[in-house]
Design a protein around this motif. Structure first.
Motif, short mmCIF file in Angstrom:
data_model
loop_
_atom_site.label_atom_id
_atom_site.label_comp_id
_atom_site.label_asym_id
_atom_site.label_seq_id
_atom_site.Cartn_x
_atom_site.Cartn_y
_atom_site.Cartn_z
N ILE A 74 0.84 -1.20 0.00
CA ILE A 74 0.00 0.00 0.00
C ILE A 74 0.87 1.25 0.00
CG2 ILE A 74 -1.63 1.35 1.40
CD1 ILE A 74 -2.84 -1.38 2.25
N ALA A 75 1.89 1.27 0.85
CA ALA A 75 2.79 2.43 0.90
C ALA A 75 3.52 2.62 -0.43
CB ALA A 75 3.80 2.27 2.04
N LEU A 76 3.95 1.54 -1.04
CA LEU A 76 4.65 1.62 -2.33
C LEU A 76 3.71 2.12 -3.42
CD1 LEU A 76 7.29 1.09 -3.84
CD2 LEU A 76 6.48 -1.22 -4.26
N THR A 77 2.46 1.67 -3.39
CA THR A 77 1.47 2.12 -4.37
C THR A 77 1.20 3.62 -4.21
OG1 THR A 77 0.47 -0.07 -4.33
CG2 THR A 77 -0.85 1.71 -5.25
N ILE A 78 1.06 4.08 -2.98
CA ILE A 78 0.85 5.51 -2.74
C ILE A 78 2.05 6.31 -3.22
CG2 ILE A 78 0.63 7.26 -0.92
CD1 ILE A 78 -1.05 5.18 0.64
N PHE A 79 3.25 5.83 -2.91
CA PHE A 79 4.47 6.50 -3.35
C PHE A 79 4.54 6.58 -4.87
CE2 PHE A 79 8.84 5.93 -4.88
CZ PHE A 79 9.39 7.13 -4.45
N ALA A 80 4.26 5.46 -5.54
CA ALA A 80 4.31 5.43 -7.00
C ALA A 80 3.25 6.34 -7.61
CB ALA A 80 4.15 4.00 -7.50
N ALA A 81 2.06 6.39 -7.00
CA ALA A 81 0.99 7.26 -7.52
C ALA A 81 1.38 8.73 -7.39
CB ALA A 81 -0.31 6.97 -6.79
N ILE A 82 1.96 9.10 -6.26
CA ILE A 82 2.39 10.48 -6.07
C ILE A 82 3.50 10.83 -7.05
CG2 ILE A 82 3.55 12.05 -4.46
CD1 ILE A 82 1.99 10.63 -2.20
N ALA A 83 4.47 9.95 -7.20
CA ALA A 83 5.57 10.20 -8.14
C ALA A 83 5.07 10.31 -9.57
CB ALA A 83 6.62 9.11 -8.02
N ALA A 84 4.15 9.43 -9.96
CA ALA A 84 3.61 9.47 -11.32
C ALA A 84 2.80 10.73 -11.57
CB ALA A 84 2.74 8.24 -11.58
N SER A 85 2.03 11.16 -10.57
CA SER A 85 1.24 12.38 -10.76
C SER A 85 2.13 13.61 -10.85
CB SER A 85 0.20 12.54 -9.64
OG SER A 85 0.84 12.69 -8.40
N LYS A 86 3.20 13.65 -10.07
CA LYS A 86 4.14 14.77 -10.17
C LYS A 86 4.81 14.79 -11.55
CE LYS A 86 6.50 16.22 -6.64
NZ LYS A 86 7.44 16.29 -5.51
#
Length: 108
Positions: A74-86
């Motif tokens: 879950i933490a990795l998914t949140i991190f990847a989503a934030i990085a992708a959106s940026k």
């Protein structure tokens, strides 16, 4: 999230998993580059044993990522989503600047 409630171990696991995702992208791009048949890459990019080593690397990366706990995924998914959106936001801004819709000095 982890830096407030977790410890060093949680941060190391998150960083290692994020690095594995980056490696997965690089290995996948290696396969794509090797299989590309065009005049620019012909004879330039050579892999020993063809794409066997990158395929083994993908298997190992997926195996390592499969051993993450639910909380870590879950933490990795949140991190990847934030990085992708940026990344997408920066690409959108860059596209608008190159099209002349936004002046570069107004971006600051």
């Amino acid at each position: 999230m982890f830096s407030i409630s977790g410890g060093f171990k949680d941060l190391v696991i998150l960083t290692s998993a994020a690095t594995l995702l980056i490696y997965l992208g690089v290995v996948s791009a290696t396969i794509k580059l090797k299989l590309a048949k065009n005049a620019e890459t012909e004879g330039i990019f050579k892999l020993p044993f063809g794409i066997t080593i990158p395929i083994i690397a993908i298997g190992i990366i997926i195996w390592l990522l499969a051993h993450l706990s639910k909380r870590e995924i879950i933490a990795l998914t949140i991190f990847a989503a934030i990085a992708a959106s940026k990344y997408m936001a920066s690409m959108l801004i860059q596209k608008k600047v190159t099209e002349g819709k936004v002046a570069p000095e107004k971006m600051s």
